[in-house]
Each structure stands twice: as structure tokens, then as C-alpha cells.
Design a protein around this motif. Structure first.
Motif, short mmCIF file in Angstrom:
data_model
loop_
_atom_site.label_atom_id
_atom_site.label_comp_id
_atom_site.label_asym_id
_atom_site.label_seq_id
_atom_site.Cartn_x
_atom_site.Cartn_y
_atom_site.Cartn_z
N SER A 1 -1.60 9.09 10.81
CA SER A 1 -1.73 8.12 9.73
C SER A 1 -0.48 8.15 8.85
CB SER A 1 -2.97 8.46 8.89
OG SER A 1 -3.06 7.63 7.77
N LYS B 1 1.42 6.20 5.48
CA LYS B 1 1.27 5.26 4.35
C LYS B 1 2.34 4.17 4.42
CE LYS B 1 -1.16 4.36 0.67
NZ LYS B 1 -1.26 5.05 -0.61
N GLU C 1 -2.33 4.73 12.69
CA GLU C 1 -2.37 3.60 11.75
C GLU C 1 -1.13 3.67 10.87
OE1 GLU C 1 -5.77 3.94 9.15
OE2 GLU C 1 -5.03 5.76 8.18
N LYS D 1 -1.30 2.50 5.58
CA LYS D 1 -2.56 2.85 4.89
C LYS D 1 -3.01 4.24 5.32
CE LYS D 1 -5.66 0.54 8.25
NZ LYS D 1 -4.82 -0.27 9.13
N HIS D 2 -3.87 4.83 4.52
CA HIS D 2 -4.57 6.07 4.89
C HIS D 2 -6.07 5.75 4.83
CE1 HIS D 2 -1.11 8.60 5.07
NE2 HIS D 2 -0.91 8.76 3.78
N THR D 3 -6.71 5.60 5.98
CA THR D 3 -8.15 5.30 6.00
C THR D 3 -8.95 6.60 5.83
OG1 THR D 3 -7.67 3.49 7.53
CG2 THR D 3 -9.98 4.16 7.33
N GLU D 4 -9.62 6.73 4.70
CA GLU D 4 -10.29 7.99 4.35
C GLU D 4 -11.28 8.45 5.43
OE1 GLU D 4 -11.97 7.91 0.44
OE2 GLU D 4 -10.09 7.22 -0.47
N ASP D 5 -12.06 7.49 5.96
CA ASP D 5 -13.07 7.86 6.97
C ASP D 5 -12.46 8.48 8.22
OD1 ASP D 5 -14.88 6.87 5.24
OD2 ASP D 5 -15.40 5.06 6.39
N LEU D 6 -11.21 8.11 8.52
CA LEU D 6 -10.55 8.61 9.73
C LEU D 6 -9.75 9.90 9.46
CD1 LEU D 6 -9.28 5.19 11.15
CD2 LEU D 6 -11.17 6.56 12.03
#
Length: 445
Positions: A30, A32, A51, A54-59
């Protein structure tokens, strides 16, 4: 299957992702910011999920282990959330070291670490050892470990890389010096930065070696107040030592290890300047420990060409010498650079200031600098400190503009020195980009 999340999709992040996949982890990267096409291709070809922007918290927050790239500060939100959840966050150096039995030579310091690491690698290679240079220079350590590239790794280590270290243990550790740097990452507390550098020796045992500049007051003070287990090998210009390296009264470098001596005249060393004498002492001490032939050490100290972007002579145009010292990202490095030039100097300086005390350069600027070219978005501090020292002080917003001004202001016999004393991120991708642009515009004059 354990889940490893890698924060940052650059050299250390992608290297870690590849090594982790080979070691059986489920891996997710991930970033940013944007991941470059070069690294995206590697991730796609190796079927690693990623990704960007972004940093997707759930992942991320469901990780068993997180590798944080050195450029990401601990204070960013996602890292703080990981800490709050009790997820272990480590550095690439820590992760990769678990998967190799090779001999590790770790080299850190505020200045001189790139030159010392490159020089050490050069001597060991010339001595016929299976050796690879990695870490903060060239390939990531993780990638080198993945490729099983050598029996000896020479690692250049930044303080950011050492921050995430828990069990990492180099057999030989080198600390070139400590002067204030990166204080913006250490709450502007010098002691935090010092502690970070000394992490290089924290896991060393009595069977390991710690090579250090004994003349550096910060290092000397820390060692007088703290115990380390490793065998200490000091480097000094001041007095004779039983083990380590020193300069004798005839200006010879003498390296003593276990009753064996290596002697070489200081003037025969390829790179000039006091700081390079120390770098040579450090590299030759490592070589002595690893039983490289004296003749090989001597030849390697005498023929080493130096490092790109570190006091690199670019061209002489109309008898004006242009020097690229883009790697000088702090005051101490620029001090060495100004100290090493003897001609009247046009100095290109500026960038992202990490809490610089420019006043430390006043005596050298008064003595050597005839014009200052500021190259940065915000040059207020530079103007405040130096505006009374020089006849010409100009502000520029691009390397082309800076080089054109330098060409215009210089006269026969002058030196044009790019030695910014600052990070490069306001106008350039990194210090390499800054140095290459300088060379490109100088060559097109």
C-alpha cells in the motif's frame, strides 16, 4: 498463512514484498503516493496485490506484520493505528536479515556512509570476496537476500532504516560520525537521532566489532555514558591506539588488528580531505578484519574514484571548475565541501531545510564564497544568515536558472559548487535527480 502488509511501494517496499512472497507470506503493498511503472510491473508480474494513492484501513489493519518503508514517519495516522492495535511494525533491514546467514557489515553515520560503504565494497571485491552492496544504496537488502547474491553484505544504513530494527545484528558495524540531521523526524531532539544511530550496535555481542570515529564529540560522549558489548575499534587523528586506526606523526594511516599492522601514507589515498581519510580508515579496518591482503587494501585505497553526487568534479569551462555535491543534504556535509575548495566559490544552496544552523558555515562563507545562488522554494533563512557576507545573492526556482546565473557570475579560476545543505523534495525527486540536472545543464553551457 501470515499476512504481511508493506507500506511504501519503492525499492525497499517492493524488495520486501518479493522476499516475503517467496517465504510464504500473503503480501499486500500500500502506497499513499503513486507507485512508479517500474515497480508496478514487478508487483503485477509476481501477482502481488497492491494499491496506490491511498491506505485502505480494512486491508492494512488486519496484518500480522507490517514493513514500513524508511521514508514514512511513525507519526502518520495509519502507523499510529497499527501501533494502537498492537501490530508489529518493522523495517526492511530487520525483515530481510532473518532470511540470510551471510556476514553483514552495517555502515551508518550522518555523513560519509555512502563513500565508506562503496569503498569497503570496492576493497572486498578486489580482495576476491563474494560481496554485495545494498541498503540505502543500490538494491534493497531484501532483494539482495532474495537473490542470495553474496556471502558478505555491505549495507549502507540510514537512521530511518535503523529505527525499525529489533533483532538485526551486523557482525561489523561502522559509525562514521554523528552531527545534527533529520531533526524534523526526531521531534527536533538531537538525543533521539543519536539513539537511532547507535541502534546499529544494540544487538552486537562480544564476538562482533564496532568501528567508530573516536574524534567525534557526540560519539565519544555517548560511549562514555553507555556500555556496548562489541569489540570497539576507534578511528582517530589524535593519539596512538592499540587496536583500531590512527594517524602517526609522519601522516601515515596505521590500522592495528590483533597485533597485525597495515601502514599507508595519507597522501597516497585517492580521495582528499580529512573526512575521506577517516572514510579510508574505516574501510581499511573492515578489510583488515576480513583478512584482505595488505597489497590489495593499498591499491584499493589509492585507486577508488569516489561516489556520484559527492564532491564530483563535473567539468571545467573557461577555467571555471563545476562541482556536484548534491548528496550534501545537511550542514556538516556542506562544511566539508566548502572546506575542500581553495578557489573563490559560487555556492548553490537551498531546498527543504531540516532545522539547519547555517551560522556554522559563516566563517567558511566569509573566507571562500563570493556569490550565493539560492535554489529552493523558501530561502528566507539563507538570506537572513548570509545576505551581508556576499556581494551577490540571487534566488532561483530551477536548476537551469541556477546554472545560468553561476555561469554569468563566475570568472576564470573560480569554482561553482552545488552543495545544497538541504533535502531536495521541494523542486526535485531526490538528491540524485538534483545532481543529474546540475550536470546536464553544466554540460550544455
Amino acid at each position: 498463512m501470515k499476512r504481511l502488509v508493506v507500506l511504501g511501494g519503492g525499492e525497499s517496499g517492493v524488495g520486501t514484498a518479493l522476499l516475503a512472497k517467496k517465504e510464504g507470506y500473503e503480501v499486500f503493498v500500500s502506497d499513499k503516493g503513486k507507485i512508479t511503472d517500474k515497480y508496478k510491473k514487478v508487483l503485477i508480474n509476481n501477482e502481488i496485490n497492491w494499491e496506490e494513492e491511498k491506505h485502505t484501513e480494512d486491508l492494512i489493519l488486519n496484518a500480522d506484520l507490517v514493513m514500513k518503508s524508511p521514508g514514512i514517519p511513525e507519526k502518520v495516522a495509519i502507523v499510529q493505528q497499527l501501533f494502537a492495535k498492537g501490530v508489529k511494525v518493522i523495517s526492511e533491514i530487520e525483515f530481510a536479515s532473518e532470511y540470510t546467514d551471510s556476514n553483514i557489515i552495517g555502515i551508518t553515520g550522518s555523513n560519509g556512509k555512502t563513500t565508506t560503504a562503496t569503498w569497503t565494497n570496492f576493497i572486498l571485491k578486489n580482495g576476491g570476496l563474494s560481496v554485495a552492496l545494498a541498503g540505502n544504496i543500490g538494491d534493497s537488502f531484501a532483494k539482495a537476500v532474495l537473490n542470495k547474491s553474496a556471502e558478505h553484505y555491505v549495507l549502507e544504513l540510514s537512521s530511518f532504516q535503523l529505527d525499525g530494527v529489533e533483532d538485526f545484528r551486523p557482525h561489523i558495524a561502522v559509525l562514521t560520525n554523528i552531527t545534527p540531521d533529520h531533526l524534523d523526524r526526531y521531534e527536533y531532539k538531537y538525543e533521539n537521532y543519536i539513539a537511532s544511530k547507535f541502534r546499529i550496535t544494540k544487538n552486537q555481542t562480544e564476538n562482533d566489532y564496532f568501528i567508530y570515529d573516536a574524534d567525534n564529540p557526540t560519539i565519544a560522549e555517548w560511549l562514555s555514558n553507555n556500555k556496548i558489548k562489541a569489540k570497539k575499534l576507534p578511528l582517530t587523528f589524535k593519539n596512538e591506539v592499540q587496536e583500531g586506526a590512527f594517524l602517526d606523526k609522519n601522516n601515515n594511516i596505521i590500522v592495528r588488528i590483533e597485533d597485525k599492522e597495515f601502514i599507508m601514507a595519507k597522501e597516497e589515498i585517492a580521495l582528499k580531505g580529512e573526512h575521506n581519510t577517516k572514510n579510508a580508515m574505516a574501510a581499511s579496518t573492515v578489510a583488515q578484519l576480513l583478512k584482505i591482503r595488505k597489497q590489495t587494501i593499498r591499491e584499493s585505497l589509492g585507486s577508488f574514484q569516489g561516489v556520484e553526487h559527492r564532491l564530483e568534479k563535473v567539468l571545467k569551462i573557461n577555467n571555471v571548475q563545476y562541482i556536484n555535491d548534491s548528496k550534501a543534504t545537511n550542514i556538516n556535509a556542506t562544511y566539508y565541501a566548502l572546506d575542500s575548495v581553495s578557489a573563490e566559490t559560487i555556492w548553490i544552496v537551498g531546498g527543504v531545510d531540516k532545522g539547519n544552523k547555517y551560522e556554522e558555515l559563516l566563517s567558511l562563507v566569509n573566507e571562500k564564497v563570493k556569490a550565493i545562488i539560492c535554489l529552493g522554494v523558501d530561502n528566507a533563512r539563507i538570506k537572513e544568515v548570509f545576505s551581508n557576507c556576499v556581494e551577490h545573492l540571487v534566488e532561483t526556482q530551477s536548476m537551469k536558472e541556477a546554472v545560468d546565473f553561476a555561469n554569468h557570475l563566475s570568472e576564470k579560476g573560480d569554482t561553482v559548487l552545488l552543495s545544497p545543505a538541504c533535502a531536495s523534495f521541494d523542486l526535485f525527486q531526490n538528491y540524485e535527480d538534483r545532481g543529474r540536472q546540475f550536470k546536464e545543464y553544466v554540460r550544455s553551457l
